[in-house]
Design an enzyme around this catalytic site. Sequence first.
Site, PDB file in Angstrom:
ATOM      1  N   LYS A  98       0.839  -1.198   0.000  1.00  0.00           N
ATOM      2  CA  LYS A  98       0.000   0.000   0.000  1.00  0.00           C
ATOM      3  C   LYS A  98       0.872   1.246   0.000  1.00  0.00           C
ATOM      4  O   LYS A  98       2.030   1.212   0.420  1.00  0.00           O
ATOM      5  CB  LYS A  98      -0.904   0.030   1.238  1.00  0.00           C
ATOM      6  CG  LYS A  98      -2.001  -1.005   1.223  1.00  0.00           C
ATOM      7  CD  LYS A  98      -2.927  -0.809   2.395  1.00  0.00           C
ATOM      8  CE  LYS A  98      -4.094  -1.778   2.337  1.00  0.00           C
ATOM      9  NZ  LYS A  98      -5.012  -1.582   3.463  1.00  0.00           N
TER      10      LYS A  98
ATOM     11  N   SER B 205     -10.198   5.977   8.622  1.00  0.00           N
ATOM     12  CA  SER B 205      -9.081   6.787   8.130  1.00  0.00           C
ATOM     13  C   SER B 205      -9.341   7.260   6.704  1.00  0.00           C
ATOM     14  O   SER B 205      -8.952   8.367   6.328  1.00  0.00           O
ATOM     15  CB  SER B 205      -7.777   5.988   8.189  1.00  0.00           C
ATOM     16  OG  SER B 205      -7.418   5.722   9.525  1.00  0.00           O
TER      17      SER B 205
END
Length: 161
Positions: free
Chosen positions: A41, A128
């Site tokens: 990621k 988030s």
Amino acid sequence: MKKAIYPGSFDPVTLGHLDIIRRSASLVDHLIVGVLNNSTKTPLFSVEERVNMLREVTKDLSNVEVLSFSGLLVDFAAEHNVSVIIRGLRAVTDFEYELAMSQTNRVAAPGIDTIFLTTSLKYAYLSSSIVKEMAMYGGDIHKFVPEEIIDRVYEKYGIKQ
């Protein structure tokens, strides 16, 4: 001594994460907040930044330690002699994923149990991803993240507050 790990990306840490951390810290003698360094990621904040932010917002919790890890959570748990993983659940959709992960972890490491804490209702919607999207467009994130990190989130998007 009962030790637990609360793992996550924390990119960035939200008030929902902090709620789970505080509640978890009250249940165990020692809580490790494990910040995942996931090389697949591209996070907004580096793992070092996330660790530092979490250390800052948990500095009043004497039994909380913030560490980063990569690889399998069960290996990280074994390295630190931890037999309990704590996961937060916001909704049924979280449960399906988390149940599969906890069962996989249990097969991989039979001595490790997972405890699920439901998110406090006032943070049930919060993630988030939502924080990042709000911040990217200059939206008000004061109700979503700890005060100490608000400016850092906006700075990542070149926004001055």
